[in-house]
Design a protein around this motif. Sequence first.
Motif, short mmCIF file in Angstrom:
data_model
loop_
_atom_site.label_atom_id
_atom_site.label_comp_id
_atom_site.label_asym_id
_atom_site.label_seq_id
_atom_site.Cartn_x
_atom_site.Cartn_y
_atom_site.Cartn_z
N LEU A 1 33.89 17.78 131.69
CA LEU A 1 35.17 17.39 130.73
C LEU A 1 34.86 19.01 130.06
CD1 LEU A 1 36.32 13.91 129.93
CD2 LEU A 1 36.58 16.07 132.15
N GLY A 2 33.90 19.00 129.07
CA GLY A 2 33.39 19.26 127.63
C GLY A 2 33.53 21.69 128.77
N CYS A 3 32.75 21.77 129.84
CA CYS A 3 33.10 22.59 131.06
C CYS A 3 34.58 23.03 131.06
CB CYS A 3 31.68 22.58 132.06
SG CYS A 3 29.62 22.18 131.84
N ALA A 4 35.07 22.03 131.38
CA ALA A 4 36.48 22.27 132.08
C ALA A 4 38.02 22.75 130.95
CB ALA A 4 37.36 21.53 132.73
N SER A 5 36.49 22.17 128.92
CA SER A 5 37.70 22.89 127.73
C SER A 5 37.24 24.38 127.10
CB SER A 5 37.90 21.88 127.35
OG SER A 5 37.95 20.45 127.90
N ALA A 6 36.13 25.50 128.33
CA ALA A 6 35.75 26.09 127.73
C ALA A 6 36.44 27.34 127.45
CB ALA A 6 33.57 26.42 128.66
N GLN A 7 37.13 27.62 128.42
CA GLN A 7 37.90 28.91 129.25
C GLN A 7 39.20 27.85 128.05
OE1 GLN A 7 39.59 29.48 132.56
NE2 GLN A 7 40.29 31.95 131.73
N PHE A 8 39.73 27.42 127.49
CA PHE A 8 41.06 26.86 126.34
C PHE A 8 40.17 27.57 125.17
CE2 PHE A 8 42.90 24.44 123.79
CZ PHE A 8 44.55 24.68 124.17
N TYR B 1 30.73 29.10 119.54
CA TYR B 1 29.75 28.21 119.96
C TYR B 1 28.57 27.79 119.16
CZ TYR B 1 24.98 28.28 122.70
OH TYR B 1 23.83 27.33 123.40
N ILE B 2 29.09 29.00 117.83
CA ILE B 2 28.07 28.78 116.61
C ILE B 2 29.33 27.54 116.81
CG2 ILE B 2 28.18 28.85 114.29
CD1 ILE B 2 27.66 31.39 115.11
N TRP C 1 28.43 13.93 122.97
CA TRP C 1 27.47 14.62 122.51
C TRP C 1 27.54 15.90 123.27
CZ3 TRP C 1 23.39 15.21 125.16
CH2 TRP C 1 21.91 15.93 124.69
N CYS C 2 28.22 14.82 124.63
CA CYS C 2 27.82 15.97 125.86
C CYS C 2 29.03 16.79 126.57
CB CYS C 2 28.09 14.78 127.40
SG CYS C 2 26.23 13.68 127.25
N PHE C 3 30.01 15.91 126.09
CA PHE C 3 31.47 16.88 125.87
C PHE C 3 30.98 18.43 125.19
CE2 PHE C 3 35.85 18.16 123.89
CZ PHE C 3 36.37 18.06 124.99
N PHE C 4 30.80 18.01 124.09
CA PHE C 4 31.04 19.43 122.87
C PHE C 4 29.40 20.15 123.06
CE2 PHE C 4 33.25 16.62 120.40
CZ PHE C 4 34.48 17.07 120.44
N LEU C 5 28.81 19.83 123.34
CA LEU C 5 27.06 20.97 123.73
C LEU C 5 27.92 21.26 125.27
CD1 LEU C 5 24.40 20.97 122.76
CD2 LEU C 5 23.50 20.12 124.36
N GLN C 6 28.47 20.66 126.12
CA GLN C 6 28.57 21.55 127.54
C GLN C 6 30.05 22.38 127.69
OE1 GLN C 6 26.51 21.82 130.16
NE2 GLN C 6 24.94 20.30 129.12
N MET C 7 30.69 21.81 126.17
CA MET C 7 31.80 23.22 126.14
C MET C 7 31.10 24.83 126.14
SD MET C 7 34.79 22.54 123.68
CE MET C 7 35.03 21.01 124.40
N ALA C 8 30.00 24.68 124.99
CA ALA C 8 29.44 25.85 124.86
C ALA C 8 28.55 26.72 126.29
CB ALA C 8 28.45 25.97 123.71
N THR C 9 28.28 26.03 127.43
CA THR C 9 27.74 26.03 127.90
C THR C 9 28.46 27.32 128.90
OG1 THR C 9 26.27 23.93 128.40
CG2 THR C 9 26.37 25.71 130.45
N PRO C 10 29.79 27.30 129.44
CA PRO C 10 29.80 28.71 130.20
C PRO C 10 29.90 29.67 129.32
CG PRO C 10 30.80 26.82 130.89
CD PRO C 10 30.48 26.29 129.89
N MET C 11 30.29 29.49 127.58
CA MET C 11 30.33 30.44 126.63
C MET C 11 29.27 31.18 126.93
SD MET C 11 32.09 28.52 123.76
CE MET C 11 33.51 27.83 123.56
#
Length: 447
Positions: A275-282, A293-294, A325-335
């Motif tokens: 879910l975090g990765c899927a939210s990155a572009q938004f 990212y910061i 933690w997984c949600f927010f940390l992995q939201m940053a990964t595609p960035m």
Amino acid sequence: MLTKKEKMAYGLGDTASNIIFQTVMLFLTFFYTDIFGISPAIVGSMFLLVRVIDAVTDPLMGALADRTKSRHGQYRPYLLWLALPFAFVSVLAFTTPDFSEQGKVIYAFVSYTLLMLVYTAINIPYSALGGVLTSDPDERVSVQSYRFVFGMLGGLLVTACTIPMVNWLGQGDAARGYQLTMLLMSIFGLVLFLLCFFGTKERVQPPKDQQLKFFSSLGQLWQNEAWRVLCVAAVLLLTGMVLRNTLAIYYVKYYLGRDDWITWFMTLGMIGNILGCASAQFVSKRIDKVRAYIGLQCIAALICLLSFFVGTEQWQLAFALYFAWCFFLQMATPMLWAKMADTVDYGHWKTGTRITGLVYSSIIFFIKLGLAIGGALAGWLLAFHQYQPNVVQTVETQQGILWSFTIWPAVASLLVAVVMSRYILTRQRVQQVADDLQQRQADAGSV
């Protein structure tokens, strides 16, 4: 604009990669200590040595991929050539031969080294492929979002199915269960790599007259200040992430005392990753991806700190915080991975040389260095806190596991945030670089 079909095809390559990467990160330490019978201190030292050896080969593989010329392109051919060897070596790494204690250590070292080397040989070109599918900065975030959503689906398969499959296939023999489980997963991964190969196309090409020499390319790489920032951030990020993910199974089994909930805990975390990765572009469309990212690293650090105060009986809160933690940390990964492609463009703009494979592989070198340090720290910290497998742990050991699972990952995320504050490629700067490169290409074509 890339089609969704091609983005999905590219993402399937990371599904295949993550079947191995997540299994290694989440289960291999436990497999070696509790199934294979190797001491945690030896496992930690072995992880450090093997991962450092593996990391050194990354720039060499990137340079090789940059020089590759075939009818399939520079990077795609490696998916075709190495899918089968990767599957075969993956099974070897989770095979338990009937050797002496010393023989087991040697076998583990050799098989794990081979696994990491083959992983490098297929994953470096795969990662670089993401930088040549499109030159559009926004599309790059989209591509990486697809990649990591599909990659985390591979991780979800690992977390949800590994232990049940081990129990079912092993019928009480955990060693055989792990071997057969990895056999099935490796075959599945092989098919996914082939689908990725046939479903993608390389579009961004290096200058036709470009002549690459390894050491001169390294010199040009060093001139790229954005690359230097990403390298430092990568090693800190992976150190904390791998330390926390490696200790997750120990945290649930020995601190929370919920051995039967390990699969659910790790699966919930993987859902948070997806879910975090899927939210990155938004998020990146609305907030500059450097500032985003910061901020995400600071949030991840705060969640780790809050987890320190969760008691052994508060398992519901522990699950919720791990998911967050997984949600927010992995939201940053595609960035982060989109920034790598931007860094390639910036280096091309600054030096006139496009070294996609070397940029990706050198940053992955530092990712793997963080992977090595995080994995080694996990083993060393377990040994330092006097962990003994398959027994009730002392209060001191439980507190040691808690401290290692929460405080040190929080420190790592805060350090990443500090380092990334020096990253110069904001959205406006990236667009300026892209426009300038397009103008140069147009001018060269009109000559």
